[in-house]
Design a protein around this motif. Structure first.
Motif, PDB file in Angstrom:
ATOM      1  N   LEU A 304      19.833  47.934 -44.259  1.00 32.02           N
ATOM      2  CA  LEU A 304      19.040  47.760 -45.430  1.00 32.02           C
ATOM      3  C   LEU A 304      17.879  47.057 -45.375  1.00 32.02           C
ATOM      4  CD1 LEU A 304      22.029  46.498 -47.918  1.00 32.02           C
ATOM      5  CD2 LEU A 304      20.860  48.965 -47.661  1.00 32.02           C
ATOM      6  N   SER A 305      16.919  47.489 -45.816  1.00 33.13           N
ATOM      7  CA  SER A 305      15.313  46.872 -45.637  1.00 33.13           C
ATOM      8  C   SER A 305      15.384  45.418 -46.535  1.00 33.13           C
ATOM      9  CB  SER A 305      14.135  47.642 -46.164  1.00 33.13           C
ATOM     10  OG  SER A 305      14.506  47.871 -47.525  1.00 33.13           O
ATOM     11  N   ARG A 306      14.349  44.868 -46.300  1.00 37.44           N
ATOM     12  CA  ARG A 306      14.220  43.449 -47.050  1.00 37.44           C
ATOM     13  C   ARG A 306      14.194  43.818 -48.650  1.00 37.44           C
ATOM     14  NH1 ARG A 306      12.870  38.345 -45.879  1.00 37.44           N
ATOM     15  NH2 ARG A 306      12.281  38.666 -43.869  1.00 37.44           N
ATOM     16  N   ARG A 307      13.486  44.809 -48.771  1.00 40.34           N
ATOM     17  CA  ARG A 307      13.112  45.086 -50.280  1.00 40.34           C
ATOM     18  C   ARG A 307      14.608  45.729 -50.985  1.00 40.34           C
ATOM     19  NH1 ARG A 307      11.967  50.172 -52.854  1.00 40.34           N
ATOM     20  NH2 ARG A 307      10.844  49.841 -54.618  1.00 40.34           N
ATOM     21  N   GLN A 308      15.252  46.528 -50.037  1.00 41.79           N
ATOM     22  CA  GLN A 308      16.766  46.866 -50.589  1.00 41.79           C
ATOM     23  C   GLN A 308      17.475  45.581 -50.875  1.00 41.79           C
ATOM     24  OE1 GLN A 308      17.262  49.692 -47.572  1.00 41.79           O
ATOM     25  NE2 GLN A 308      17.441  51.416 -49.023  1.00 41.79           N
ATOM     26  N   ARG A 309      17.406  44.805 -49.859  1.00 40.29           N
ATOM     27  CA  ARG A 309      18.381  43.633 -50.015  1.00 40.29           C
ATOM     28  C   ARG A 309      17.864  42.553 -51.253  1.00 40.29           C
ATOM     29  NH1 ARG A 309      17.841  40.534 -45.558  1.00 40.29           N
ATOM     30  NH2 ARG A 309      16.339  41.744 -44.542  1.00 40.29           N
ATOM     31  N   ASN A 310      16.858  42.653 -51.632  1.00 39.46           N
ATOM     32  CA  ASN A 310      16.155  41.794 -52.464  1.00 39.46           C
ATOM     33  C   ASN A 310      16.694  42.381 -53.778  1.00 39.46           C
ATOM     34  OD1 ASN A 310      14.928  39.885 -50.925  1.00 39.46           O
ATOM     35  ND2 ASN A 310      12.819  40.828 -51.028  1.00 39.46           N
ATOM     36  N   LYS A 311      16.369  43.730 -54.124  1.00 40.37           N
ATOM     37  CA  LYS A 311      17.081  44.419 -55.065  1.00 40.37           C
ATOM     38  C   LYS A 311      18.339  44.313 -55.334  1.00 40.37           C
ATOM     39  CE  LYS A 311      17.323  49.139 -57.174  1.00 40.37           C
ATOM     40  NZ  LYS A 311      17.136  50.649 -56.550  1.00 40.37           N
ATOM     41  N   MET A 312      19.411  44.071 -54.443  1.00 39.49           N
ATOM     42  CA  MET A 312      20.515  44.254 -54.718  1.00 39.49           C
ATOM     43  C   MET A 312      21.235  42.724 -54.842  1.00 39.49           C
ATOM     44  SD  MET A 312      22.001  47.285 -54.849  1.00 39.49           S
ATOM     45  CE  MET A 312      23.742  46.531 -54.389  1.00 39.49           C
ATOM     46  N   SER A 313      20.371  41.777 -54.525  1.00 44.11           N
ATOM     47  CA  SER A 313      21.078  40.341 -54.349  1.00 44.11           C
ATOM     48  C   SER A 313      21.170  39.623 -55.693  1.00 44.11           C
ATOM     49  CB  SER A 313      19.987  39.573 -53.407  1.00 44.11           C
ATOM     50  OG  SER A 313      18.727  39.373 -53.875  1.00 44.11           O
ATOM     51  N   VAL A 314      20.185  40.120 -56.681  1.00 43.21           N
ATOM     52  CA  VAL A 314      20.228  39.372 -57.837  1.00 43.21           C
ATOM     53  C   VAL A 314      20.131  40.694 -59.136  1.00 43.21           C
ATOM     54  CG1 VAL A 314      18.490  38.074 -59.424  1.00 43.21           C
ATOM     55  CG2 VAL A 314      18.382  37.628 -56.936  1.00 43.21           C
ATOM     56  N   ILE A 315      20.778  40.173 -60.337  1.00 41.39           N
ATOM     57  CA  ILE A 315      20.859  40.884 -61.388  1.00 41.39           C
ATOM     58  C   ILE A 315      20.512  40.338 -62.658  1.00 41.39           C
ATOM     59  CG2 ILE A 315      22.668  42.299 -60.359  1.00 41.39           C
ATOM     60  CD1 ILE A 315      24.598  40.538 -62.021  1.00 41.39           C
ATOM     61  N   LYS A 316      20.900  40.594 -63.762  1.00 39.05           N
ATOM     62  CA  LYS A 316      20.182  40.206 -65.089  1.00 39.05           C
ATOM     63  C   LYS A 316      20.424  38.347 -65.298  1.00 39.05           C
ATOM     64  CE  LYS A 316      21.045  40.284 -70.117  1.00 39.05           C
ATOM     65  NZ  LYS A 316      22.175  40.885 -71.126  1.00 39.05           N
ATOM     66  N   GLU A 317      19.375  37.849 -65.812  1.00 41.49           N
ATOM     67  CA  GLU A 317      19.197  36.394 -66.010  1.00 41.49           C
ATOM     68  C   GLU A 317      19.145  35.639 -64.402  1.00 41.49           C
ATOM     69  OE1 GLU A 317      18.949  35.313 -68.808  1.00 41.49           O
ATOM     70  OE2 GLU A 317      19.851  36.735 -70.147  1.00 41.49           O
ATOM     71  N   GLY A 318      18.731  36.547 -63.485  1.00 45.16           N
ATOM     72  CA  GLY A 318      18.494  35.870 -62.138  1.00 45.16           C
ATOM     73  C   GLY A 318      19.703  35.454 -61.439  1.00 45.16           C
ATOM     74  N   MET A 319      20.998  36.061 -61.767  1.00 50.63           N
ATOM     75  CA  MET A 319      22.330  35.746 -61.364  1.00 50.63           C
ATOM     76  C   MET A 319      22.551  36.499 -59.936  1.00 50.63           C
ATOM     77  SD  MET A 319      23.545  33.670 -63.632  1.00 50.63           S
ATOM     78  CE  MET A 319      25.144  33.378 -62.989  1.00 50.63           C
ATOM     79  N   THR A 320      23.131  35.646 -58.961  1.00 53.04           N
ATOM     80  CA  THR A 320      23.143  36.030 -57.703  1.00 53.04           C
ATOM     81  C   THR A 320      24.394  37.102 -57.474  1.00 53.04           C
ATOM     82  OG1 THR A 320      22.146  34.155 -56.862  1.00 53.04           O
ATOM     83  CG2 THR A 320      23.403  35.431 -55.065  1.00 53.04           C
ATOM     84  N   VAL A 321      24.186  38.282 -56.749  1.00 56.58           N
ATOM     85  CA  VAL A 321      25.214  39.067 -56.538  1.00 56.58           C
ATOM     86  C   VAL A 321      26.242  38.474 -55.336  1.00 56.58           C
ATOM     87  CG1 VAL A 321      26.036  41.352 -55.702  1.00 56.58           C
ATOM     88  CG2 VAL A 321      23.954  40.926 -57.556  1.00 56.58           C
ATOM     89  N   SER A 322      27.416  38.224 -55.519  1.00 53.20           N
ATOM     90  CA  SER A 322      28.534  37.940 -54.344  1.00 53.20           C
ATOM     91  C   SER A 322      29.694  39.018 -54.283  1.00 53.20           C
ATOM     92  CB  SER A 322      28.838  36.401 -54.722  1.00 53.20           C
ATOM     93  OG  SER A 322      29.548  36.312 -55.847  1.00 53.20           O
TER      94      SER A 322
END
Length: 436
Positions: A304-322
């Motif tokens: 995954l590129s940095r752009r893809q990882r940034n896109k997947m790491s955060v969702i609505k309200e800035g919540m981090t994806v774990s």
């Protein structure tokens, strides 16, 4: 005008539709028995994908935000269903507090809120809007494109009750999915009914819990009508402890992607389906089409590129994806429009209580049949469902509009039933069970 709908590879789906039509009495009897045992969510919307060889739900929203996309002809169905829901929950209700998302500039969403309020008022309720907006200290009107307006008012907490300065509601309806957490003002309201319950919000809800419940519902239903449950159910698996920024959990994710892809390949071989399997990796909590990625090979996860990882790491309200769910991708062979305006489409079915109240198509003319359509550039076709989803016509072909939409409605109701099971299984011990 009703948009043109074309569905390819309709042979196998025609067989599913034929089974549903032949088994209609058994299906409706089975549905009634299920609702005697389980309480449906107050409302919900289901994203369906029609691959021709498969028709399955891919997402279930318990805080639907698109009532403004329903055709006006569906309004009577909405009002009747809302009356049924309110009679069961709070038959003496006179006043209802509606709490929307903190969107003051998203006029599309606010028109949805206006539609919900209008439906509820037609049931005989006095409806007012209480806002969770930080810093809101006085009633604030918000203008809508049609010239009407909404009045957002600050919430007032009095002991175990929540209302407005001069308004004591019997019940509270959330149209806020609580992505950023459950605010203290909503906790401990022991004297009021909150719909949907707080644990239905994305602060605690997980998509994997819903699809685990849907597994059980789909298996039981498939035995009833005599079909392979895979025809109406996407495979899935889950990975937790994921950190896209630090590349933590990549091995788990790649292994699960590979495993689900192999399950899909087996089914494609079994049914001689000449398509490329794919999965959709998405945040296990969240909405708005954020944190979503299409994957066709497990090797894509490691690179995954940095752009893809940034896109997947955060969702609505800035919540981090774990935690993520790896879900079988279901192609959509439905298209709306023609020429340059032709776009790939997926049906979205809306329900209140246990009743289908309408639907529309989400359309994207820059996305393919194996891509997420809930993305910038999409639009909605509110007139696409020219008949309701509850009136099949046995005198017409299985793929005639009333019958195709009936099948949509059945699968959507299966997802609504799964949502009721999900909420039962995840209900906190201190929370009272809903009335059935």
């Amino acid at each position: 005008m009703v948009p043109r709908l074309t569905t390819a590879l309709d042979g196998p789906l025609l067989e599913i539709e034929r089974r549903f039509l032949d088994a209609m009495p058994e299906i409706e009897c089975w549905m009634r028995s299920q609702w005697q045992e389980h309480s449906p969510p107050f409302y919900g919307s289901v994203d369906l994908r029609n691959a021709g060889f498969k028709l399955a739900p891919v997402d279930m929203n318990l805080f639907p935000g698109g009532f403004n996309n329903l055709d006006a002809s569906f309004r009577p169905l909405c009002v009747q269903a809302a009356m049924s829901a309110i009679d069961k929950i709070c038959p003496d209700a006179r006043r209802l507090l509606l709490i929307p998302e903190n969107h003051t500039r998203n006029t599309f969403y606010l028109q949805n809120v206006a539609q919900i309020a209008a439906i509820l008022r037609l049931t005989g309720l006095e409806v007012r809007l209480g806002s969770l907006l930080p810093g809101l200290e006085q009633a604030t009107p918000v203008e809508l494109p049609d010239g009407s307006s909404l009045l957002l008012e600050p919430l007032v907490r009095r002991g175990q009750r929540l209302g407005l300065a001069d308004f004591e509601p019997c019940a509270i309806l959330l149209n806020n999915d609580l992505s950023s957490g459950i605010p203290d003002v909503l906790r401990g309201l022991g004297e009021q009914v909150i719909l949907p319950p707080l644990h239905a919000g994305w602060a605690t809800r997980r998509k994997s819990n819903h699809f685990a419940a849907y597994d059980d519902v789909a298996n039981d239903f498939a035995r009833l009508v005599g079909i392979d449950p895979w025809r109406i159910n996407p495979y899935f698996s889950v990975c937790d402890g994921v950190d896209f920024h630090d590349r933590r959990g990549e091995e788990c994710l790649a292994a699960n992607v590979a495993g689900v892809l192999e399950l899909i390949r087996d089914k494609y071989r079994q049914y001689d389906i000449d398509e490329t399997p794919y999965v959709v990796v998405k945040a296990d909590a969240g909405t708005y089409g954020m944190g979503v990625m299409t994957v066709r090979n497990a090797s894509q996860i490691v690179g995954l590129s940095r752009r893809q990882r940034n896109k997947m790491s955060v969702i609505k309200e800035g919540m981090t994806v774990s935690q993520v769910i790896i879900q079988e991708g279901v192609h959509t062979y439905e298209q709306v429009g023609s020429g340059e305006q032709e776009g790939v489409a997926e049906p979205v079915v809306y329900m209140i209580d246990r009743f289908v109240v309408g639907g529309f198509y989400r359309v994207h003319n820059q996305r393919g049949k194996d891509e997420n359509l809930n993305a910038p550039g999409m639009h909605f076709e509110p007139l696409a469902f020219e008949t309701s989803c509850c009136l099949p016509d046995h005198c017409q072909n299985p793929d005639a509009a009333p019958n195709r939409f009936y099948v949509y409605g059945v699968v959507a109701r299966l997802a609504q039933l799964a949502a009721s099971l999900e909420l039962e299984r995840t209900r906190p011990a201190e929370e009272p069970p809903p009335c059935v």
